[in-house]
Scaffold this motif. Sequence first.
Motif, mmCIF file in Angstrom:
data_model
loop_
_atom_site.group_PDB
_atom_site.id
_atom_site.type_symbol
_atom_site.label_atom_id
_atom_site.label_comp_id
_atom_site.label_asym_id
_atom_site.label_seq_id
_atom_site.Cartn_x
_atom_site.Cartn_y
_atom_site.Cartn_z
ATOM 1 N N PRO A 126 65.938 110.613 -16.255
ATOM 2 C CA PRO A 126 65.801 112.113 -16.461
ATOM 3 C C PRO A 126 65.082 112.890 -15.806
ATOM 4 N N ALA A 127 65.635 113.939 -15.502
ATOM 5 C CA ALA A 127 64.545 115.015 -14.700
ATOM 6 C C ALA A 127 63.604 115.330 -15.372
ATOM 7 N N ALA A 128 63.374 115.305 -16.824
ATOM 8 C CA ALA A 128 62.329 115.842 -17.387
ATOM 9 C C ALA A 128 61.121 114.534 -17.187
ATOM 10 N N ASN A 129 61.388 113.472 -16.780
ATOM 11 C CA ASN A 129 60.502 112.492 -16.516
ATOM 12 C C ASN A 129 59.876 112.460 -15.006
ATOM 13 N N ILE A 130 60.545 113.296 -14.302
ATOM 14 C CA ILE A 130 60.205 113.470 -12.839
ATOM 15 C C ILE A 130 59.017 114.574 -12.678
ATOM 16 N N GLY A 131 58.157 114.363 -11.902
ATOM 17 C CA GLY A 131 57.127 115.405 -11.674
ATOM 18 C C GLY A 131 56.832 115.464 -9.915
ATOM 19 N N ILE A 132 56.236 116.701 -9.589
ATOM 20 C CA ILE A 132 56.161 116.816 -8.304
ATOM 21 C C ILE A 132 54.912 117.449 -8.380
ATOM 22 N N ALA A 133 53.898 117.178 -7.395
ATOM 23 C CA ALA A 133 52.607 117.515 -7.176
ATOM 24 C C ALA A 133 52.040 117.530 -5.806
ATOM 25 N N ASN A 134 51.191 118.242 -5.600
ATOM 26 C CA ASN A 134 50.432 118.520 -4.187
ATOM 27 C C ASN A 134 49.946 116.923 -3.872
ATOM 28 N N MET A 135 49.945 116.910 -2.552
ATOM 29 C CA MET A 135 49.380 115.527 -1.810
ATOM 30 C C MET A 135 47.783 115.403 -2.312
ATOM 31 N N PRO A 136 47.486 114.209 -2.783
ATOM 32 C CA PRO A 136 46.430 113.948 -3.213
ATOM 33 C C PRO A 136 45.436 114.061 -2.019
ATOM 34 N N ALA A 137 43.997 114.798 -2.129
ATOM 35 C CA ALA A 137 43.053 115.089 -1.264
ATOM 36 C C ALA A 137 42.266 113.816 -0.579
ATOM 37 N N GLY A 138 42.031 113.707 0.553
ATOM 38 C CA GLY A 138 41.486 112.695 1.209
ATOM 39 C C GLY A 138 39.887 113.121 1.459
ATOM 40 N N PRO A 139 39.135 112.463 2.157
ATOM 41 C CA PRO A 139 37.521 112.724 2.285
ATOM 42 C C PRO A 139 37.529 114.241 3.106
ATOM 43 N N LYS A 140 38.321 114.588 3.776
ATOM 44 C CA LYS A 140 38.306 115.982 4.290
ATOM 45 C C LYS A 140 39.130 116.971 3.875
ATOM 46 N N GLY A 141 39.346 116.991 2.383
ATOM 47 C CA GLY A 141 40.346 117.735 1.564
ATOM 48 C C GLY A 141 41.636 117.386 1.819
ATOM 49 N N SER A 142 42.907 118.492 1.716
ATOM 50 C CA SER A 142 44.099 118.367 1.603
ATOM 51 C C SER A 142 44.797 119.229 2.406
ATOM 52 N N SER A 143 45.282 118.431 3.538
ATOM 53 C CA SER A 143 46.095 119.605 4.489
ATOM 54 C C SER A 143 47.344 118.989 4.777
ATOM 55 N N PRO A 144 48.505 119.088 3.758
ATOM 56 C CA PRO A 144 49.620 118.549 4.141
ATOM 57 C C PRO A 144 50.296 118.966 5.070
#
Lengths: 292, 415
Positions: free
Chosen positions: B265-283
Amino acid sequence: MVRTGFVEKNLRILFPLPAIAFVMVMMIFPIAYTAFLSFTNWNLTSGQPLNLVGLRSYARVLREPRVLDAIGRTFLFTGGAVFVEAILGTTVALVLHREFFGKGLMKLLLLLPLVATPVAIGIVWNLFYDPTIGLANYALSILGIPKLAWVSDARTVIAALVVVDVWQWTPMISLIVLAGLAGLSSEPYEAARVDGATERQILWNITLPMVMPTILTAMILRTVDALKTFDIIFAMTGGGPGYSSETLNVLGFKYSFEYFKMGQASVILVFLFAIVLLCSILIMKVRDRTQV
Amino acid sequence: MKRFFAILVAVVLVGAASAQTKEIRVLLANHPYGELLKNAIPEFEQATGIKVIVESLQESQLTTKLTTEFATGSSSVDVFMTRPLQEAKMFYKNGWYAALPGYDFSDFPKNSLSVVTFGTKTYVVPIVTEWQVLYYRKDLLQKAGVEVPKTLADLEATAKKINSPDVAGFASRGKGAAAVTQLSTYVYNYGGLYLDKGKAVFDSKPALDAIKYYGRILGNYGPQGATSMSWENIMPLFQAGKLAMWTDASVFYGQIIDPAKSQVPAANIGIANMPAGPKGSSPFIVVSWGMAIAKKTKNLELAGQFLTWATSKEFAKRALASNITMARNSAWEDKEVLKVVNPDLVSTRAFAAKNGYPLDRPYMSAVGEARDRIGELVIESINTKGGSTKLEPMAKDLVRKVNELLEDTGEYGVY
């Protein structure tokens, strides 16, 4: 009247002309052009026109370990597939050579893999081999055998592809051998029976030697075909995982249509052409020797 | 004589009819935008009287088809979808794109135009932008009592916690070349790059650390057969509920929440930013698809008409309303449209637009082969769960090979 004379006089040149023209345009030209391209550095990604570079493309290709691996793999795939197909195909033919109920139906079922579209076969087998939701692993789990990754594992991919090839092409060998069996004369059998030979002796000493040229002919056809297998491998693995199912033909496709290095791709295809030619000559020599 | 006249009349009629049909040939990709466009084409045909012959192909086959047709000079293609990062350099060099002098590009983000502008001319209209996100199962994370991972360390711990024989803890593309784009954000977040100043640098320590991490998390907690999986194989697993977390391009969101395609079900699906690494987050945030006109088209005017329609503001809004992440700024500013778009999707775009990197692969003409080369590292790393001691020497050797490709095409050290 003069014209008629010309035609009459040159019949033996004029009549084969269309066939010769066809062979020139459709067979000789592509081979010659590929050979020509193999001496160039034609590369679409460079945006430069092609230049003749002698043997430089050959040197580049031979320096690439992937190419040598692909040559080995082409032989492995072909050898494995044709060996199993020859044994299975001959066995099936020997069974079908006897009379039994439902023989016609058996023959019909045997034909089905032969007429199926290779890409469709590839897709269906991929579903079957799927490591997570596929039937193959489900069957293994019922038997209590640990799951396999089939075409997703570099160690099993060639074997898994050989199975598909065997499934598709064993019937062809069977049909050819069956035709060979039907053409054997009955006299040696009668003589053997009079001398008190057992069924097994008849099979090993009479049937198999007599049908051997037919089996070898079938093997030539299969070998040439298997060496240049493309559709099933490309549809199922695209040469992967990694490069582990890249045969020469698949590699040639990648070099031309994914890397756009047409010169080097032509070198690979020249190699494939040479290999197919050599294998055919070799097996034909063997066959001539077994001819009774 | 009568028969002669009948034939003459027939020939004249057929000639006149074919002169009247205005016809163009369009090549599209099997992509959510391509599908939407294909279904809308009858509207265009009705409004303009132009007949559109459409062919849809899988993305790599589209490249092959276009290249073969253009290279042999036999092409009758008028308009086509194109992947700027994969094709633009090569297509431009070979002169296969027509320039688009009259097109109004003011509605597009500047960095999206930079990869399709050569000299002073722009050759491709950006259609779709994609950025990397983390898709996750809200219910599974909740059951395990964990938060949405914010760092790569969290991501690995969460994958370990949830992973079971029935549900894989984590997946991302593992199929050699296909994995390269999705690996890119990991490399950036560790502080590495594929190419720097026209030279291959993916043998640097940060890049190798990222490749090892990617192999470790996929090898340990990924689905079986990860090294032959691209998004085509991973999406069905997610839709079948056999996967807890998945990092891939934002464009698949619409398909995984579609109740017709997904068992979750769509209610169970989430979308989030890429997790950050040692040098921050730059997707990565890239123009994954654009549309272009073939240089050799014989129907320049009709092709232009089609291009304008297919890349219009109105059509962009329509596409965004079905969760296709369009390039045009105006679509993302339209309040009516934003009402129907998932707010988390909007916020991940804002994050990527602010912090992201505009490339997801080595940007070079010989990109196909370069991706296969980097793919060798990905596969070795996954197969050994990130533990291979061969990775470093392999990377050195592969960097040399990619540099050789750059030299072949005259791009080495050029940037």
